[in-house]
Design a protein around this motif. Structure first.
Motif, PDB file in Angstrom:
ATOM      1  N   VAL A  92       0.867  -1.175   0.000  1.00 22.77           N
ATOM      2  CA  VAL A  92       0.000   0.000   0.000  1.00 22.77           C
ATOM      3  C   VAL A  92       0.901   1.222   0.000  1.00 22.77           C
ATOM      4  CG1 VAL A  92      -1.703   1.315   1.298  1.00 22.77           C
ATOM      5  CG2 VAL A  92      -1.864  -1.173   1.197  1.00 22.77           C
ATOM      6  N   ILE A  93       0.646   2.096  -0.989  1.00 23.76           N
ATOM      7  CA  ILE A  93       1.491   3.286  -1.100  1.00 23.76           C
ATOM      8  C   ILE A  93       0.942   4.378  -0.193  1.00 23.76           C
ATOM      9  CG2 ILE A  93       2.128   5.153  -2.656  1.00 23.76           C
ATOM     10  CD1 ILE A  93       2.269   3.034  -4.881  1.00 23.76           C
ATOM     11  N   LEU A  94       1.878   4.999   0.567  1.00 24.32           N
ATOM     12  CA  LEU A  94       1.526   6.154   1.397  1.00 24.32           C
ATOM     13  C   LEU A  94       2.233   7.353   0.779  1.00 24.32           C
ATOM     14  CD1 LEU A  94       2.315   4.781   4.968  1.00 24.32           C
ATOM     15  CD2 LEU A  94       0.061   4.962   3.901  1.00 24.32           C
ATOM     16  N   THR A  95       1.478   8.393   0.555  1.00 24.28           N
ATOM     17  CA  THR A  95       2.193   9.563   0.021  1.00 24.28           C
ATOM     18  C   THR A  95       1.498  10.861   0.366  1.00 24.28           C
ATOM     19  OG1 THR A  95       3.076  10.588  -1.964  1.00 24.28           O
ATOM     20  CG2 THR A  95       1.056   9.390  -2.231  1.00 24.28           C
ATOM     21  N   SER A  96       2.295  11.924   0.515  1.00 26.28           N
ATOM     22  CA  SER A  96       1.743  13.266   0.706  1.00 26.28           C
ATOM     23  C   SER A  96       1.406  13.864  -0.650  1.00 26.28           C
ATOM     24  CB  SER A  96       2.776  14.176   1.381  1.00 26.28           C
ATOM     25  OG  SER A  96       3.520  13.461   2.327  1.00 26.28           O
ATOM     26  N   SER A  97       2.035  13.251  -1.660  1.00 24.16           N
ATOM     27  CA  SER A  97       1.925  13.835  -2.996  1.00 24.16           C
ATOM     28  C   SER A  97       0.528  13.667  -3.582  1.00 24.16           C
ATOM     29  CB  SER A  97       2.951  13.162  -3.910  1.00 24.16           C
ATOM     30  OG  SER A  97       2.570  13.275  -5.221  1.00 24.16           O
ATOM     31  N   LYS A  98       0.139  14.696  -4.373  1.00 27.91           N
ATOM     32  CA  LYS A  98      -1.110  14.567  -5.121  1.00 27.91           C
ATOM     33  C   LYS A  98      -0.780  14.314  -6.598  1.00 27.91           C
ATOM     34  CE  LYS A  98      -5.432  16.702  -3.789  1.00 27.91           C
ATOM     35  NZ  LYS A  98      -6.239  17.934  -3.771  1.00 27.91           N
ATOM     36  N   GLU A  99       0.530  14.073  -6.829  1.00 30.26           N
ATOM     37  CA  GLU A  99       0.956  13.909  -8.217  1.00 30.26           C
ATOM     38  C   GLU A  99       0.303  12.679  -8.812  1.00 30.26           C
ATOM     39  OE1 GLU A  99       3.067  15.740 -10.167  1.00 30.26           O
ATOM     40  OE2 GLU A  99       3.142  17.299  -8.631  1.00 30.26           O
ATOM     41  N   GLU A 100      -0.371  12.898  -9.906  1.00 32.61           N
ATOM     42  CA  GLU A 100      -1.120  11.804 -10.499  1.00 32.61           C
ATOM     43  C   GLU A 100      -0.190  10.730 -11.042  1.00 32.61           C
ATOM     44  OE1 GLU A 100      -4.472  11.984 -13.693  1.00 32.61           O
ATOM     45  OE2 GLU A 100      -4.632  13.640 -12.280  1.00 32.61           O
ATOM     46  N   HIS A 101       0.957  11.197 -11.540  1.00 30.87           N
ATOM     47  CA  HIS A 101       1.827  10.220 -12.195  1.00 30.87           C
ATOM     48  C   HIS A 101       2.402   9.233 -11.180  1.00 30.87           C
ATOM     49  CE1 HIS A 101       5.978  11.594 -11.307  1.00 30.87           C
ATOM     50  NE2 HIS A 101       6.331  10.467 -11.901  1.00 30.87           N
ATOM     51  N   ASP A 102       2.573   9.686  -9.948  1.00 29.99           N
ATOM     52  CA  ASP A 102       2.989   8.768  -8.866  1.00 29.99           C
ATOM     53  C   ASP A 102       1.986   7.643  -8.714  1.00 29.99           C
ATOM     54  OD1 ASP A 102       5.182  10.204  -8.346  1.00 29.99           O
ATOM     55  OD2 ASP A 102       4.429  11.172  -6.502  1.00 29.99           O
ATOM     56  N   LEU A 103       0.740   8.066  -8.703  1.00 34.35           N
ATOM     57  CA  LEU A 103      -0.349   7.103  -8.493  1.00 34.35           C
ATOM     58  C   LEU A 103      -0.428   6.110  -9.636  1.00 34.35           C
ATOM     59  CD1 LEU A 103      -3.559   8.115  -6.869  1.00 34.35           C
ATOM     60  CD2 LEU A 103      -3.806   6.918  -9.043  1.00 34.35           C
ATOM     61  N   VAL A 104      -0.419   6.661 -10.848  1.00 31.51           N
ATOM     62  CA  VAL A 104      -0.524   5.810 -12.039  1.00 31.51           C
ATOM     63  C   VAL A 104       0.647   4.842 -12.096  1.00 31.51           C
ATOM     64  CG1 VAL A 104      -0.422   5.829 -14.566  1.00 31.51           C
ATOM     65  CG2 VAL A 104      -1.829   7.506 -13.356  1.00 31.51           C
ATOM     66  N   GLU A 105       1.855   5.377 -11.865  1.00 30.30           N
ATOM     67  CA  GLU A 105       3.030   4.528 -11.945  1.00 30.30           C
ATOM     68  C   GLU A 105       3.015   3.478 -10.834  1.00 30.30           C
ATOM     69  OE1 GLU A 105       6.521   6.728 -12.655  1.00 30.30           O
ATOM     70  OE2 GLU A 105       7.745   4.961 -12.976  1.00 30.30           O
ATOM     71  N   GLY A 106       2.589   3.921  -9.681  1.00 27.84           N
ATOM     72  CA  GLY A 106       2.502   2.987  -8.558  1.00 27.84           C
ATOM     73  C   GLY A 106       1.622   1.805  -8.871  1.00 27.84           C
ATOM     74  N   TYR A 107       0.437   2.081  -9.401  1.00 27.36           N
ATOM     75  CA  TYR A 107      -0.476   0.982  -9.749  1.00 27.36           C
ATOM     76  C   TYR A 107       0.107   0.109 -10.854  1.00 27.36           C
ATOM     77  CZ  TYR A 107      -4.435   2.225  -6.814  1.00 27.36           C
ATOM     78  OH  TYR A 107      -5.240   2.431  -5.748  1.00 27.36           O
ATOM     79  N   SER A 108       0.723   0.798 -11.872  1.00 25.29           N
ATOM     80  CA  SER A 108       1.250   0.012 -12.992  1.00 25.29           C
ATOM     81  C   SER A 108       2.392  -0.888 -12.536  1.00 25.29           C
ATOM     82  CB  SER A 108       1.696   0.941 -14.124  1.00 25.29           C
ATOM     83  OG  SER A 108       2.910   1.534 -13.770  1.00 25.29           O
ATOM     84  N   LEU A 109       3.081  -0.495 -11.465  1.00 29.56           N
ATOM     85  CA  LEU A 109       4.174  -1.323 -10.957  1.00 29.56           C
ATOM     86  C   LEU A 109       3.666  -2.421 -10.029  1.00 29.56           C
ATOM     87  CD1 LEU A 109       6.958   1.338 -10.308  1.00 29.56           C
ATOM     88  CD2 LEU A 109       6.915  -0.417 -12.092  1.00 29.56           C
ATOM     89  N   GLY A 110       2.381  -2.387  -9.780  1.00 25.86           N
ATOM     90  CA  GLY A 110       1.820  -3.499  -9.012  1.00 25.86           C
ATOM     91  C   GLY A 110       1.429  -3.170  -7.582  1.00 25.86           C
TER      92      GLY A 110
END
Lengths: 150, 638
Positions: A92-110
């Motif tokens: 489960v990713i925890l982040t302060s960031s609202k950066e969408e690309h973090d989210l997208v990349e995170g999901y794509s990496l599994g």
């Protein structure tokens, strides 16, 4: 829920304390291992470097902050998913960031889930509790190769 | 005879007849008179001789006796004869015995020797000598002179008679000739008249009156036949002439048309040639023509400017004088190949090459060659342009472009670096700036929860204020990051159903506060062409604002729609909420500008700045109309 450990990867000691507090407040009593940077987390999980001799079982859940010193969270995620020993552990990713690309990349990496660290800590604690419960209780992990207690 | 040639044939005939008959009459009269004269003179001599013999007989006696008186008396008997002018009797010895003259006038009697027997005529008299025989012997001679009055009177009578006969017969022959000549001349005149009328009126239909079977008849017949033939020929000739005339007219018409056409074409040609000539003459370019041997035939003034050769210098020269050495062989080979195969890599195209000036320097030229064929053979024409300036300009443009490209490249690299820096900055802001806030908020919360009871109400209030400010700071950071993301992200244009987007935004708003009584009027089917994600942010902000600023009234109405205006589509979001003072309208779209106090309506003042930035990135504009307490309308184009 005994014997199931949670790995928290968090470099910010304040956030570490608050996260731990939120988990405790949510009555999650599992053992929580904390790693403070990406490299340390990888060493721990892949049993290398300082943790090469580790004998404890792999964590049941990984709470991974994205912004980490040395090796950042997404890189950690990528390596974990590339390794057979860690590929099945939910992250489960925890982040302060609202950066969408973090989210997208995170999901794509599994990544299995995503919690945005809100400034309002009440919300965050709520989310952590819900997530922790889901992954620890509702979502059965695949059987361990070592055949530990279920 | 020439005198007669112009006289009519009738007169000629009459004249001929008269002359002929006069001549015949004259000749016969002359013969008659001559004969009469001869006969009369003989009879005169005989008569005078007889008288002399008589005188001789009467004087024979006196003579023998020499009786002069007797002789004179015998001679006197002659006085009865008026014609005797003189008479005498000669003796044998020639002496005059007696003489006689009428009236007794003296008369010179000629001397006589012996006796004579003879007579002689003079113009007015006849002398006769008659010997007097006595006993068979001449005794003397009688001389008589007689005048010729009888003969001349007789001749006068003859002459008168002859004249009378001559005139009478002349008159008779005139009448006769006049009558007779008509027999011949009338048909001839008729023929002549016919011929005249034929020649005068060209009427070959008339015929001469037929005649008998003499020569004139034959002539008339031959003439008529000839006329017939002439008429026939004339008709044929006429027909031929008519046909010819028609053909001539036709041909003339055709020729005239042809001439007209040709004149027009020539005029056109002249005009066009003049035009061409003036163009060629005044053109900056060189217009040159050459024959199949590559020899220059014409040279326009532009050539002098470009190559430095005057017309006199180059006419008849080979085209190679205009090229650098290195092209000569290729040029000659190309020309030869073209003349053999009519294929060329040069003709009909425009190419750039180098030319050589008179001073030997080279220059860049543009060349286009054409070829054409006339009755006089094949020719080539070329237009040659000095492109030194163009080349220089091109080179300059190329350099400028290169420079520009370099600068763009550098600038792009700079911008990319700046963008990367900005992205990194935003990323770290979103993490690092929020992290302490989360800590503050988290521990404030923990403090309230864990130690809340040890604090009095004021202390708890302070902690709550700390938390509120922290959360507000977090919101500000979020909005600022959203604004910077709008600026950075790539614009992906596509057709977007704004009505649908508006409905989904409204749905979110309802989720937030279900107790509100708000009427939404969303025009269906509003399609825009833009970035779906960014347009959603626009509507989220505008509809969110409308929702927010109608929050203090029991009911509200919010509209979304569009209309065409001035060729562009204007979209609008309208509410009947708090509105604003138009005096501050210019501040609405500035970042962190707020027209309402935070305690009145919450917000960071970044929303409309974000809206404006998105609209501007789409190339559109946004404006706002408002009345304090009377609602606001936001209008935008894309």
């Amino acid at each position: 829920m005994q014997g199931k450990t949670i790995l928290l990867v968090e470099d910010n000691p304040d956030h570490e304390a608050l996260t731990l507090r939120a988990l405790r407040k949510s009555n999650i009593m599992n053992e929580i291992v904390v790693m403070h940077d990406g490299q340390e987390a990888l060493d721990y999980l892949l049993m290398q470097g300082a943790h090469a001799t580790r004998v404890t079982p792999q964590p049941t859940l990984i709470l991974l902050d994205l912004k980490l010193p040395r090796v950042d969270g997404l890189e950690v995620l990528k390596r974990l998913k590339a390794d057979a020993r860690t590929r099945v552990i939910p992250v489960v990713i925890l982040t302060s960031s609202k950066e969408e690309h973090d989210l997208v990349e995170g999901y794509s990496l599994g990544a299995n889930s995503y919690i945005r660290k809100p400034v309002d800590f009440t919300q965050f604690a709520e989310a952590v509790r819900n997530l922790g419960l889901y992954w620890l209780v509702l979502n059965e992990s695949p059987p361990r190769p070592a055949g530990g207690p279920a | 005879m020439k005198l007669l040639s112009d006289v009519s044939i009738g007169r000629k005939l009459t004249f001929l007849t008269l002359v002929t008959s006069s001549l015949a009459l004259f000749l016969s009269a002359a013969a008659f008179v001559t004969y009469e004269v001869v006969v009369f003179r003989e009879s005169m001599v005989r008569g005078l001789s007889i008288r002399a013999q008589l005188v001789g007989a009467s004087v024979a006696a006196p003579l023998t006796s020499g009786d002069a008186r007797g002789a004179a008396e015998a001679l006197a008997a002659l006085a009865s004869d008026p014609h005797v002018l003189a008479a005498c009797v000669y003796r044998r010895n020639g002496a005059v015995l007696a003489s006689f003259t009428p009236g007794g006038t003296s008369f010179p009697f000629p001397q006589l020797n012996g006796t004579r027997h003879e007579h002689a005529f003079s113009t007015e008299s006849l002398d006769l000598y008659q010997p007097v025989m006595v006993g068979g012997q001449p005794a003397g001679t009688v001389f008589l002179r007689s005048d010729l009055k009888e003969m001349s009177s007789r001749l006068k009578r003859y002459a008168l008679l002859g004249m009378g006969v001559f005139y009478v017969s002349l008159a008779a022959s005139l009448v006769l000739a006049f009558r007779l000549q008509k027999v011949i001349s009338k048909p001839i005149l008729g023929l002549a008249q016919t011929a005249h009328s034929v020649s005068e009126r060209r009427n070959y239909g008339v015929r001469a009156e037929p005649h008998g079977h003499d020569e004139i008849g034959i002539l008339v017949e031959a003439f008529n036949e000839m006329l017939g033939q002439i008429q026939q020929r004339d008709a044929a000739l006429q027909a031929a002439r008519d046909e010819l005339e028609q053909r001539v007219q036709e041909r003339t018409r055709n020729l005239q048309m042809e001439i007209h056409e040709r004149a027009r074409a020539e005029r056109e040609l002249r005009r066009s040639e003049l035009r061409f000539r003036s163009v060629a003459y005044s053109a900056n370019d060189l217009i040159v023509s050459a024959d199949t041997g590559g020899k220059i035939l014409s040279w326009s003034r532009g050539g002098e400017r470009i190559f430095g050769y005057s017309e006199e210098e180059v006419l008849g020269q080979e085209l190679t004088v205009l090229m650098p050495e290195r092209y000569h062989a290729a040029h000659r080979a190309g020309l030869a190949r073209f003349l053999e195969t009519y294929e060329s890599r040069v003709i009909g195209r425009t190419l750039e090459m180098a030319g050589r000036r008179k001073d030997g320097s080279e220059l860049p030229i543009e060349l286009s060659i054409a070829t054409w064929e006339t009755e006089d053979g094949r020719f080539f024409s070329g237009i040659i342009r000095d492109i030194t300036e163009r080349k220089r300009a091109e080179e300059e443009v190329r350099k400028l472009n290169e420079e520009l490209e370099e600068r763009v490249h550098a600038r792009t690299a700079e911008l990319e670096a700046a963008n990367r820096e900005l992205a990194a900055f935003s990323y770290s802001v979103s993490h690092d700036l929020r992290a302490p806030l989360q800590t503050i908020d988290g521990f404030s919360q923990a403090l309230l929860e864990d130690c809340g009871e040890q604090l009095d109400e004021a202390g708890r209030d302070y902690l709550r204020r700390v938390r509120a400010a922290t959360q507000r700071m977090g919101q500000l950071i979020d909005d600022m990051l959203a604004l910077s993301r709008v600026t950075r992200s790539e614009l992906k244009r596509e057709a977007v159903d704004l009505s649908e987007v508006a409905r989904s935004v409204v749905e979110e708003l309802w989720q937030r506060d279900r107790g509100r009584r708000v009427t939404f009027a969303i025009q269906p089917g509003v399609i825009a062409y833009g970035d779906a994600h960014l347009l959603r942010i626009v509507l989220q902000n505008l509809l969110g604002n409308a929702w927010k600023f109608t929050g203090k009234q029991p009911t509200a109405r919010i509209e979304f729609g569009c209309r065409r205006e001035g060729g562009r589509t204007q979209y609008h979001v309208k509410d009947d909420g708090a509105g604003f003072d138009m005096a501050y309208a210019h501040k609405l779209f500035g970042a962190f500008q707020r027209l309402h106090g935070a305690n009145e309506f919450e917000g960071t003042g970044v929303g409309l700045a974000t809206v404006q930035r998105i609209i501007h990135r789409h190339g559109g504009s946004v404006s706002a109309q408002g009345i304090p307490g009377g609602g606001a309308t936001f209008t935008f184009t894309l």
